[in-house]
Write a protein that holds these residues in place. Structure first.
Motif, PDB file in Angstrom:
ATOM      1  N   PHE A 109      -7.592  -0.617  -3.495  1.00 57.19           N
ATOM      2  CA  PHE A 109      -6.775  -1.536  -2.696  1.00 57.19           C
ATOM      3  C   PHE A 109      -7.618  -2.659  -2.079  1.00 57.19           C
ATOM      4  CE2 PHE A 109      -3.687   1.825  -3.168  1.00 57.19           C
ATOM      5  CZ  PHE A 109      -2.530   1.085  -3.340  1.00 57.19           C
ATOM      6  N   PRO A 147      -3.439  13.675   0.762  1.00 57.52           N
ATOM      7  CA  PRO A 147      -4.480  12.999   1.560  1.00 57.52           C
ATOM      8  C   PRO A 147      -3.891  12.389   2.828  1.00 57.52           C
ATOM      9  CG  PRO A 147      -3.734  11.532  -0.151  1.00 57.52           C
ATOM     10  CD  PRO A 147      -2.904  12.791  -0.300  1.00 57.52           C
ATOM     11  N   SER A 179       0.126   3.480  -3.130  1.00 53.94           N
ATOM     12  CA  SER A 179      -1.037   4.344  -2.904  1.00 53.94           C
ATOM     13  C   SER A 179      -0.852   5.786  -3.398  1.00 53.94           C
ATOM     14  CB  SER A 179      -1.445   4.337  -1.429  1.00 53.94           C
ATOM     15  OG  SER A 179      -0.375   4.737  -0.605  1.00 53.94           O
ATOM     16  N   PRO A 180       0.341   6.381  -3.290  1.00 58.56           N
ATOM     17  CA  PRO A 180       0.437   7.770  -3.769  1.00 58.56           C
ATOM     18  C   PRO A 180       0.081   7.916  -5.249  1.00 58.56           C
ATOM     19  CG  PRO A 180       2.296   7.269  -2.353  1.00 58.56           C
ATOM     20  CD  PRO A 180       1.584   5.968  -2.603  1.00 58.56           C
ATOM     21  N   THR A 231      -9.423   5.276  -4.181  1.00 60.78           N
ATOM     22  CA  THR A 231      -8.124   4.686  -3.831  1.00 60.78           C
ATOM     23  C   THR A 231      -8.336   3.523  -2.866  1.00 60.78           C
ATOM     24  OG1 THR A 231      -7.030   6.814  -4.114  1.00 60.78           O
ATOM     25  CG2 THR A 231      -5.855   5.162  -2.816  1.00 60.78           C
ATOM     26  N   GLN A 232      -9.187   3.758  -1.878  1.00 55.44           N
ATOM     27  CA  GLN A 232      -9.488   2.676  -0.932  1.00 55.44           C
ATOM     28  C   GLN A 232     -10.133   1.494  -1.644  1.00 55.44           C
ATOM     29  OE1 GLN A 232     -10.179   5.831   2.722  1.00 55.44           O
ATOM     30  NE2 GLN A 232     -11.881   4.564   2.057  1.00 55.44           N
ATOM     31  N   MET A 290      -6.594   6.325   5.267  1.00 59.27           N
ATOM     32  CA  MET A 290      -7.050   5.514   4.133  1.00 59.27           C
ATOM     33  C   MET A 290      -6.630   4.058   4.332  1.00 59.27           C
ATOM     34  SD  MET A 290      -6.165   8.272   1.156  1.00 59.27           S
ATOM     35  CE  MET A 290      -6.081   7.115  -0.179  1.00 59.27           C
ATOM     36  N   TRP A 291      -5.410   3.868   4.824  1.00 56.75           N
ATOM     37  CA  TRP A 291      -4.939   2.501   5.062  1.00 56.75           C
ATOM     38  C   TRP A 291      -5.812   1.796   6.099  1.00 56.75           C
ATOM     39  CZ3 TRP A 291      -2.940  -1.801   3.775  1.00 56.75           C
ATOM     40  CH2 TRP A 291      -2.621  -2.749   4.742  1.00 56.75           C
ATOM     41  N   SER A 349     -10.394  -5.148   4.335  1.00 54.78           N
ATOM     42  CA  SER A 349      -9.694  -6.285   3.736  1.00 54.78           C
ATOM     43  C   SER A 349      -9.285  -7.345   4.745  1.00 54.78           C
ATOM     44  CB  SER A 349      -8.438  -5.794   3.002  1.00 54.78           C
ATOM     45  OG  SER A 349      -8.784  -4.933   1.960  1.00 54.78           O
ATOM     46  N   PRO A 402      -3.360  17.165  -7.177  1.00 53.51           N
ATOM     47  CA  PRO A 402      -3.868  16.446  -5.995  1.00 53.51           C
ATOM     48  C   PRO A 402      -3.396  17.072  -4.687  1.00 53.51           C
ATOM     49  CG  PRO A 402      -2.827  14.940  -7.556  1.00 53.51           C
ATOM     50  CD  PRO A 402      -2.466  16.327  -7.984  1.00 53.51           C
ATOM     51  N   TYR A 450       0.838  -1.207   0.000  1.00 53.22           N
ATOM     52  CA  TYR A 450       0.000   0.000   0.000  1.00 53.22           C
ATOM     53  C   TYR A 450       0.870   1.253   0.000  1.00 53.22           C
ATOM     54  CZ  TYR A 450      -3.011   3.637   1.965  1.00 53.22           C
ATOM     55  OH  TYR A 450      -3.668   4.826   2.199  1.00 53.22           O
ATOM     56  N   VAL A 490      -8.851   0.616   4.460  1.00 53.47           N
ATOM     57  CA  VAL A 490      -8.554  -0.544   3.608  1.00 53.47           C
ATOM     58  C   VAL A 490      -8.338  -1.788   4.472  1.00 53.47           C
ATOM     59  CG1 VAL A 490      -6.856  -1.551   2.021  1.00 53.47           C
ATOM     60  CG2 VAL A 490      -7.577   0.824   1.727  1.00 53.47           C
ATOM     61  N   TYR A 498      -3.625   7.248  -5.848  1.00 53.74           N
ATOM     62  CA  TYR A 498      -4.427   8.411  -5.424  1.00 53.74           C
ATOM     63  C   TYR A 498      -4.312   9.540  -6.444  1.00 53.74           C
ATOM     64  CZ  TYR A 498      -6.084  12.442  -2.879  1.00 53.74           C
ATOM     65  OH  TYR A 498      -6.767  13.578  -2.524  1.00 53.74           O
ATOM     66  N   ARG A 499      -3.103   9.784  -6.906  1.00 54.35           N
ATOM     67  CA  ARG A 499      -2.911  10.856  -7.893  1.00 54.35           C
ATOM     68  C   ARG A 499      -3.772  10.608  -9.126  1.00 54.35           C
ATOM     69  NH1 ARG A 499       1.493  14.270  -7.977  1.00 54.35           N
ATOM     70  NH2 ARG A 499       1.415  14.274 -10.249  1.00 54.35           N
ATOM     71  N   PHE A 506      -3.006   9.354   4.127  1.00 54.77           N
ATOM     72  CA  PHE A 506      -2.804   7.971   3.697  1.00 54.77           C
ATOM     73  C   PHE A 506      -2.987   6.985   4.851  1.00 54.77           C
ATOM     74  CE2 PHE A 506      -0.521  10.014   0.133  1.00 54.77           C
ATOM     75  CZ  PHE A 506      -1.151   9.371  -0.916  1.00 54.77           C
TER      76      PHE A 506
END
Lengths: 193, 209
Positions: free
Chosen positions: A64, B23, A39-40, A60-61, B28-29, B36, B20, A35, B32, A43-44, B25
Protein backbone atom coordinates in the motif's frame (compact mmCIF):
# COMPACT_ATOMS: atom_id res chain seq x y z
CA UNK A 1 -34.53 -1.03 7.43
CA UNK A 2 -32.82 -2.74 4.51
CA UNK A 3 -34.05 -0.08 2.11
CA UNK A 4 -32.83 2.66 4.38
CA UNK A 5 -29.45 1.02 4.68
CA UNK A 6 -29.11 0.55 0.94
CA UNK A 7 -30.23 4.11 0.28
CA UNK A 8 -27.79 5.43 2.84
CA UNK A 9 -24.91 3.38 1.48
CA UNK A 10 -25.58 4.33 -2.12
CA UNK A 11 -25.81 7.98 -1.16
CA UNK A 12 -22.30 7.98 0.21
CA UNK A 13 -20.66 5.30 -1.87
CA UNK A 14 -18.25 6.73 -4.40
CA UNK A 15 -16.74 5.02 -7.39
CA UNK A 16 -13.21 3.71 -7.32
CA UNK A 17 -11.93 6.24 -9.89
CA UNK A 18 -13.41 8.99 -7.71
CA UNK A 19 -11.71 7.53 -4.65
CA UNK A 20 -8.41 7.39 -6.51
CA UNK A 21 -8.80 11.02 -7.56
CA UNK A 22 -9.47 11.98 -3.96
CA UNK A 23 -6.41 10.10 -2.75
CA UNK A 24 -4.31 11.90 -5.33
CA UNK A 25 -5.73 15.17 -4.01
CA UNK A 26 -4.52 14.24 -0.53
CA UNK A 27 -7.77 12.91 0.95
CA UNK A 28 -6.68 10.44 3.60
CA UNK A 29 -10.22 9.20 4.24
CA UNK A 30 -10.43 8.12 0.62
CA UNK A 31 -7.08 6.39 1.01
CA UNK A 32 -8.44 4.59 4.03
CA UNK A 33 -11.48 3.46 2.07
CA UNK A 34 -9.27 2.02 -0.64
CA UNK A 35 -7.18 0.31 1.98
CA UNK A 36 -10.24 -1.14 3.70
CA UNK A 37 -11.58 -2.43 0.42
CA UNK A 38 -8.40 -4.13 -0.74
CA UNK A 39 -6.19 -4.92 2.24
CA UNK A 40 -7.86 -8.22 3.24
CA UNK A 41 -7.20 -9.83 -0.13
CA UNK A 42 -3.73 -8.34 -0.42
CA UNK A 43 -2.91 -9.71 3.03
CA UNK A 44 -4.32 -13.12 2.17
CA UNK A 45 -2.20 -13.30 -0.96
CA UNK A 46 0.90 -12.15 0.90
CA UNK A 47 0.34 -14.70 3.63
CA UNK A 48 -0.29 -17.55 1.21
CA UNK A 49 2.91 -16.68 -0.63
CA UNK A 50 5.06 -16.35 2.49
CA UNK A 51 3.42 -18.50 5.15
CA UNK A 52 4.56 -15.97 7.72
CA UNK A 53 2.20 -13.57 9.48
CA UNK A 54 4.87 -10.95 10.21
CA UNK A 55 6.15 -10.98 6.66
CA UNK A 56 2.62 -10.85 5.29
CA UNK A 57 1.93 -7.76 7.38
CA UNK A 58 5.15 -6.12 6.24
CA UNK A 59 4.50 -6.93 2.60
CA UNK A 60 0.89 -5.76 2.80
CA UNK A 61 2.06 -2.46 4.23
CA UNK A 62 4.79 -2.19 1.60
CA UNK A 63 2.21 -2.87 -1.09
CA UNK A 64 0.00 0.00 0.00
CA UNK A 65 2.87 2.39 0.64
CA UNK A 66 4.11 1.73 -2.90
CA UNK A 67 0.61 1.88 -4.30
CA UNK A 68 -0.12 5.28 -2.78
CA UNK A 69 3.28 6.55 -3.91
CA UNK A 70 2.70 5.35 -7.46
CA UNK A 71 -1.04 5.89 -7.69
CA UNK A 72 -0.65 8.72 -10.19
CA UNK A 73 0.79 6.17 -12.60
CA UNK A 74 -2.25 3.94 -12.38
CA UNK A 75 -4.09 4.48 -15.65
CA UNK A 76 -7.02 2.19 -15.08
CA UNK A 77 -6.09 -0.21 -17.87
CA UNK A 78 -6.72 -3.04 -15.42
CA UNK A 79 -8.74 -3.22 -12.24
CA UNK A 80 -7.16 -1.52 -9.25
CA UNK A 81 -7.21 -4.87 -7.46
CA UNK A 82 -5.15 -6.42 -10.27
CA UNK A 83 -2.68 -3.58 -10.06
CA UNK A 84 -2.41 -3.93 -6.29
CA UNK A 85 -1.95 -7.69 -6.48
CA UNK A 86 0.78 -7.20 -9.08
CA UNK A 87 2.59 -4.95 -6.61
CA UNK A 88 2.04 -7.54 -3.88
CA UNK A 89 3.52 -10.36 -5.94
CA UNK A 90 6.47 -8.16 -6.90
CA UNK A 91 7.10 -7.08 -3.31
CA UNK A 92 6.94 -10.66 -2.07
CA UNK A 93 9.08 -12.06 -4.88
CA UNK A 94 11.79 -9.43 -4.41
CA UNK A 95 11.91 -9.93 -0.68
CA UNK A 96 11.94 -13.69 -0.96
CA UNK A 97 14.83 -13.58 -3.35
CA UNK A 98 16.82 -11.44 -0.96
CA UNK A 99 16.10 -13.62 2.03
CA UNK A 100 16.56 -17.20 0.97
CA UNK A 101 15.90 -18.52 4.41
CA UNK A 102 12.19 -18.05 3.93
CA UNK A 103 12.15 -21.03 1.63
CA UNK A 104 13.36 -23.32 4.37
CA UNK A 105 11.53 -21.59 7.13
CA UNK A 106 9.19 -23.74 9.15
CA UNK A 107 5.82 -22.21 9.70
CA UNK A 108 5.57 -20.93 13.25
CA UNK A 109 3.19 -22.90 15.38
CA UNK A 110 1.34 -19.73 16.30
CA UNK A 111 0.66 -19.08 12.64
CA UNK A 112 -0.89 -22.45 12.05
CA UNK A 113 -4.64 -22.27 11.94
CA UNK A 114 -6.49 -25.12 13.59
CA UNK A 115 -7.62 -27.49 10.90
CA UNK A 116 -10.41 -29.24 12.70
CA UNK A 117 -13.47 -27.54 11.31
CA UNK A 118 -12.01 -27.19 7.83
CA UNK A 119 -10.84 -30.73 7.51
CA UNK A 120 -12.30 -32.52 4.53
CA UNK A 121 -11.39 -35.96 5.78
CA UNK A 122 -8.02 -35.86 4.08
CA UNK A 123 -5.25 -37.94 5.59
CA UNK A 124 -3.05 -35.54 7.61
CA UNK A 125 0.10 -37.18 6.28
CA UNK A 126 -1.01 -36.66 2.72
CA UNK A 127 -2.07 -33.11 3.44
CA UNK A 128 1.29 -32.32 4.99
CA UNK A 129 3.07 -33.88 2.03
CA UNK A 130 1.02 -31.78 -0.38
CA UNK A 131 1.73 -28.60 1.57
CA UNK A 132 5.46 -29.31 1.48
CA UNK A 133 5.27 -30.14 -2.19
CA UNK A 134 3.62 -26.78 -2.88
CA UNK A 135 6.34 -25.07 -0.82
CA UNK A 136 9.00 -26.75 -2.91
CA UNK A 137 7.61 -25.84 -6.30
CA UNK A 138 9.65 -23.39 -8.38
CA UNK A 139 8.48 -19.87 -7.65
CA UNK A 140 6.60 -19.28 -10.88
CA UNK A 141 4.69 -22.52 -10.49
CA UNK A 142 4.03 -22.02 -6.79
CA UNK A 143 2.68 -18.51 -7.32
CA UNK A 144 0.38 -19.80 -10.05
CA UNK A 145 -0.91 -22.70 -7.97
CA UNK A 146 -1.47 -20.50 -4.94
CA UNK A 147 -3.30 -17.85 -6.91
CA UNK A 148 -5.43 -20.27 -8.93
CA UNK A 149 -6.08 -23.31 -6.76
CA UNK A 150 -5.72 -21.80 -3.30
CA UNK A 151 -6.96 -18.21 -3.69
CA UNK A 152 -9.32 -18.75 -6.61
CA UNK A 153 -8.00 -16.20 -9.11
CA UNK A 154 -8.95 -16.79 -12.73
CA UNK A 155 -6.33 -17.42 -15.39
CA UNK A 156 -7.13 -13.99 -16.83
CA UNK A 157 -6.48 -12.31 -13.49
CA UNK A 158 -3.26 -14.24 -12.90
CA UNK A 159 -2.04 -13.46 -16.38
CA UNK A 160 -2.63 -9.74 -15.76
CA UNK A 161 -1.00 -9.78 -12.34
CA UNK A 162 2.04 -11.72 -13.48
CA UNK A 163 2.27 -10.01 -16.84
CA UNK A 164 2.21 -13.22 -18.87
CA UNK A 165 -0.08 -14.65 -21.53
CA UNK A 166 -3.09 -16.58 -20.34
CA UNK A 167 -1.79 -19.67 -22.15
CA UNK A 168 1.47 -19.40 -20.21
CA UNK A 169 -0.49 -19.26 -17.00
CA UNK A 170 -2.45 -22.40 -17.90
CA UNK A 171 0.71 -24.18 -18.92
CA UNK A 172 2.41 -23.29 -15.64
CA UNK A 173 -0.55 -24.54 -13.66
CA UNK A 174 -0.54 -27.80 -15.58
CA UNK A 175 3.19 -28.24 -14.97
CA UNK A 176 2.80 -27.40 -11.30
CA UNK A 177 0.00 -29.88 -10.80
CA UNK A 178 2.02 -32.57 -12.55
CA UNK A 179 4.90 -31.95 -10.16
CA UNK A 180 2.57 -32.10 -7.18
CA UNK A 181 1.09 -35.39 -8.33
CA UNK A 182 4.57 -36.79 -8.75
CA UNK A 183 5.47 -35.69 -5.25
CA UNK A 184 2.44 -37.52 -3.87
CA UNK A 185 2.74 -40.60 -6.05
CA UNK A 186 4.25 -42.88 -3.43
CA UNK A 187 1.37 -42.20 -1.06
CA UNK A 188 -1.37 -42.70 -3.62
CA UNK A 189 -1.62 -46.49 -3.40
CA UNK A 190 -2.17 -46.29 0.36
CA UNK A 191 -4.92 -43.78 -0.13
CA UNK A 192 -6.70 -45.72 -2.78
CA UNK A 193 -6.57 -49.02 -0.99
CA UNK B 1 -3.96 -41.13 -8.10
CA UNK B 2 -7.21 -40.27 -9.81
CA UNK B 3 -8.05 -36.77 -11.01
CA UNK B 4 -10.99 -36.60 -8.63
CA UNK B 5 -8.80 -37.53 -5.68
CA UNK B 6 -6.20 -34.96 -6.65
CA UNK B 7 -8.87 -32.27 -7.07
CA UNK B 8 -10.21 -33.16 -3.63
CA UNK B 9 -6.73 -32.75 -2.18
CA UNK B 10 -6.36 -29.35 -3.81
CA UNK B 11 -9.72 -28.23 -2.47
CA UNK B 12 -8.57 -29.31 0.95
CA UNK B 13 -5.34 -27.37 0.43
CA UNK B 14 -7.36 -24.24 -0.34
CA UNK B 15 -8.81 -24.54 3.15
CA UNK B 16 -5.70 -25.64 5.00
CA UNK B 17 -2.55 -24.47 3.19
CA UNK B 18 -1.16 -21.43 5.00
CA UNK B 19 -4.56 -20.32 6.18
CA UNK B 20 -4.14 -16.63 7.01
CA UNK B 21 -4.68 -15.55 10.61
CA UNK B 22 -6.64 -12.37 11.27
CA UNK B 23 -4.17 -9.48 11.29
CA UNK B 24 -4.58 -6.11 12.98
CA UNK B 25 -5.62 -4.13 9.92
CA UNK B 26 -5.96 -0.93 11.96
CA UNK B 27 -2.34 -1.06 13.10
CA UNK B 28 -1.25 -1.88 9.56
CA UNK B 29 -3.17 1.13 8.28
CA UNK B 30 -1.47 3.39 10.78
CA UNK B 31 1.91 2.19 9.57
CA UNK B 32 0.87 2.78 5.95
CA UNK B 33 -0.59 6.21 6.73
CA UNK B 34 2.50 7.14 8.70
CA UNK B 35 4.78 6.36 5.78
CA UNK B 36 2.51 7.56 3.00
CA UNK B 37 0.96 10.66 4.48
CA UNK B 38 3.35 11.65 7.22
CA UNK B 39 0.95 11.02 10.07
CA UNK B 40 2.53 10.78 13.51
CA UNK B 41 4.45 7.53 13.63
CA UNK B 42 3.13 4.78 15.82
CA UNK B 43 4.87 1.52 16.43
CA UNK B 44 2.84 -1.49 15.53
CA UNK B 45 3.33 -3.55 18.65
CA UNK B 46 2.42 -0.87 21.15
CA UNK B 47 0.00 0.90 18.88
CA UNK B 48 -3.08 0.89 21.06
CA UNK B 49 -1.26 1.95 24.21
CA UNK B 50 0.81 4.72 22.67
CA UNK B 51 -2.15 5.97 20.67
CA UNK B 52 -4.30 6.34 23.78
CA UNK B 53 -1.56 8.14 25.65
CA UNK B 54 -0.87 10.40 22.69
CA UNK B 55 -4.49 11.40 22.24
CA UNK B 56 -4.94 12.05 25.92
CA UNK B 57 -1.77 14.13 26.12
CA UNK B 58 -2.72 16.11 23.03
CA UNK B 59 -6.19 16.81 24.30
CA UNK B 60 -5.00 17.88 27.74
CA UNK B 61 -2.38 20.15 26.16
CA UNK B 62 -4.90 21.56 23.73
CA UNK B 63 -7.55 22.23 26.34
CA UNK B 64 -4.98 23.98 28.47
CA UNK B 65 -3.92 26.18 25.58
CA UNK B 66 -7.53 26.77 24.63
CA UNK B 67 -8.56 27.89 28.07
CA UNK B 68 -5.50 30.10 28.39
CA UNK B 69 -6.36 31.68 25.06
CA UNK B 70 -9.95 32.31 26.07
CA UNK B 71 -8.86 33.83 29.39
CA UNK B 72 -6.37 36.18 27.79
CA UNK B 73 -8.76 37.17 25.01
CA UNK B 74 -11.46 37.90 27.56
CA UNK B 75 -9.28 40.14 29.68
CA UNK B 76 -9.88 43.88 29.35
CA UNK B 77 -7.07 46.41 29.29
CA UNK B 78 -8.30 47.82 32.57
CA UNK B 79 -7.80 44.54 34.35
CA UNK B 80 -4.30 43.96 33.10
CA UNK B 81 -1.34 46.34 33.07
CA UNK B 82 -1.03 47.93 29.64
CA UNK B 83 2.60 47.03 29.28
CA UNK B 84 1.81 43.35 29.75
CA UNK B 85 -1.44 43.12 27.82
CA UNK B 86 -0.53 44.33 24.40
CA UNK B 87 2.37 42.04 23.64
CA UNK B 88 0.78 39.05 25.38
CA UNK B 89 -2.52 39.38 23.54
CA UNK B 90 -0.82 39.93 20.22
CA UNK B 91 1.42 36.97 20.75
CA UNK B 92 -1.37 34.59 21.74
CA UNK B 93 -3.61 35.78 18.90
CA UNK B 94 -0.88 35.26 16.38
CA UNK B 95 -0.24 31.68 17.45
CA UNK B 96 -1.31 29.19 14.81
CA UNK B 97 -3.42 26.22 15.86
CA UNK B 98 -1.00 23.85 17.61
CA UNK B 99 0.32 21.22 15.20
CA UNK B 100 -0.67 18.31 17.47
CA UNK B 101 -4.23 19.53 17.19
CA UNK B 102 -4.22 19.18 13.44
CA UNK B 103 -3.02 15.61 13.77
CA UNK B 104 -5.50 14.78 16.49
CA UNK B 105 -8.38 16.44 14.66
CA UNK B 106 -7.44 14.74 11.43
CA UNK B 107 -7.34 11.33 13.09
CA UNK B 108 -10.57 12.02 14.88
CA UNK B 109 -12.33 13.04 11.66
CA UNK B 110 -11.08 9.95 9.84
CA UNK B 111 -12.18 7.61 12.59
CA UNK B 112 -15.56 9.30 12.91
CA UNK B 113 -16.14 9.12 9.17
CA UNK B 114 -15.18 5.45 9.16
CA UNK B 115 -17.61 4.73 11.98
CA UNK B 116 -20.51 6.64 10.46
CA UNK B 117 -19.97 5.12 7.02
CA UNK B 118 -19.84 1.66 8.55
CA UNK B 119 -22.89 2.25 10.75
CA UNK B 120 -25.63 1.04 8.37
CA UNK B 121 -23.81 -2.16 7.44
CA UNK B 122 -22.88 -2.82 11.06
CA UNK B 123 -26.50 -2.44 12.08
CA UNK B 124 -27.68 -4.58 9.20
CA UNK B 125 -25.19 -7.31 10.14
CA UNK B 126 -26.18 -7.09 13.80
CA UNK B 127 -22.67 -5.95 14.76
CA UNK B 128 -23.61 -2.62 16.30
CA UNK B 129 -22.83 -4.18 19.64
CA UNK B 130 -21.18 -2.96 22.81
CA UNK B 131 -17.76 -2.65 21.21
CA UNK B 132 -19.08 -0.62 18.31
CA UNK B 133 -21.18 1.61 20.53
CA UNK B 134 -18.22 1.95 22.89
CA UNK B 135 -16.18 3.31 20.02
CA UNK B 136 -18.97 5.76 19.26
CA UNK B 137 -18.94 6.79 22.91
CA UNK B 138 -15.19 7.34 22.79
CA UNK B 139 -15.59 9.50 19.69
CA UNK B 140 -18.37 11.45 21.38
CA UNK B 141 -16.06 12.20 24.29
CA UNK B 142 -13.35 13.35 21.91
CA UNK B 143 -15.90 15.49 20.07
CA UNK B 144 -16.75 17.30 23.28
CA UNK B 145 -13.11 17.72 24.21
CA UNK B 146 -12.37 19.15 20.79
CA UNK B 147 -15.32 21.51 21.11
CA UNK B 148 -13.63 22.89 24.19
CA UNK B 149 -10.30 23.29 22.45
CA UNK B 150 -8.65 25.64 19.92
CA UNK B 151 -9.69 23.21 17.19
CA UNK B 152 -13.20 24.66 17.54
CA UNK B 153 -12.06 28.24 17.03
CA UNK B 154 -12.78 27.87 13.36
CA UNK B 155 -16.55 28.39 12.91
CA UNK B 156 -16.82 25.75 10.20
CA UNK B 157 -15.08 23.18 12.34
CA UNK B 158 -17.18 24.13 15.35
CA UNK B 159 -20.40 23.64 13.38
CA UNK B 160 -19.21 20.28 12.17
CA UNK B 161 -18.20 19.20 15.67
CA UNK B 162 -21.55 20.29 17.05
CA UNK B 163 -23.38 18.27 14.41
CA UNK B 164 -21.17 15.29 15.06
CA UNK B 165 -21.90 15.58 18.75
CA UNK B 166 -25.61 15.29 18.01
CA UNK B 167 -25.20 12.36 15.63
CA UNK B 168 -22.76 10.45 17.82
CA UNK B 169 -25.00 10.95 20.83
CA UNK B 170 -27.77 9.29 18.81
CA UNK B 171 -25.47 6.44 17.81
CA UNK B 172 -24.41 5.85 21.41
CA UNK B 173 -28.04 5.44 22.37
CA UNK B 174 -28.82 2.86 19.71
CA UNK B 175 -30.19 -0.06 21.63
CA UNK B 176 -29.32 -3.67 21.13
CA UNK B 177 -32.60 -4.27 19.34
CA UNK B 178 -31.30 -2.22 16.42
CA UNK B 179 -34.39 -0.06 16.45
CA UNK B 180 -35.23 1.00 12.91
CA UNK B 181 -36.66 4.34 13.96
CA UNK B 182 -33.43 5.25 15.71
CA UNK B 183 -31.35 4.36 12.69
CA UNK B 184 -33.71 6.32 10.44
CA UNK B 185 -33.32 9.34 12.68
CA UNK B 186 -29.56 9.07 12.54
CA UNK B 187 -29.62 8.71 8.76
CA UNK B 188 -31.90 11.72 8.48
CA UNK B 189 -29.61 13.75 10.72
CA UNK B 190 -26.61 12.76 8.62
CA UNK B 191 -28.35 13.68 5.41
CA UNK B 192 -29.94 16.91 6.58
CA UNK B 193 -26.73 18.16 8.07
CA UNK B 194 -24.66 16.92 5.13
CA UNK B 195 -22.30 15.43 7.67
CA UNK B 196 -20.28 12.90 5.67
CA UNK B 197 -19.33 15.25 2.81
CA UNK B 198 -18.39 17.93 5.35
CA UNK B 199 -16.28 15.40 7.21
CA UNK B 200 -14.45 14.55 4.01
CA UNK B 201 -13.90 18.19 3.18
CA UNK B 202 -12.64 19.00 6.65
CA UNK B 203 -10.23 16.06 6.65
CA UNK B 204 -8.97 16.98 3.19
CA UNK B 205 -8.46 20.59 4.27
CA UNK B 206 -6.44 19.54 7.29
CA UNK B 207 -4.36 17.16 5.18
CA UNK B 208 -3.75 19.89 2.62
CA UNK B 209 -2.61 22.30 5.32
Amino acid sequence: MANTVVAFQSAYRVSEPDLIARVLAGDRIAARELYDAHSPRVYRLAFRLTGDADLAREFTQDTFVRAFAQLARFRGDSALSTWLHRITVTVVANAMRKVKRFRERETDLEDVHPLGSDSMGVDPVLRERLHRAIDQLPEIYRTTVIMHDIEGYTHTEIAEVLGVAEGTCKSRLSQARAQLRTALADLAPELES
Amino acid sequence: MTDDRFDELMRDAAQTYRKPPQPDFEAMWNAVASESFGVANMTRRSFRFSRGIGIAATLVLGIGIGRATVTLKGATPKEVPVVAVAPATARIDSLPEPAPYSTETSQYLGQTAALLIALPSEVKAGRANGQFLGRAGELLTRTRLLLDSPAANDPTMRNLLEDLEVVLAQVVHLDNNQNRTELDLINRALEQRDVIPRLRTAAADISAN
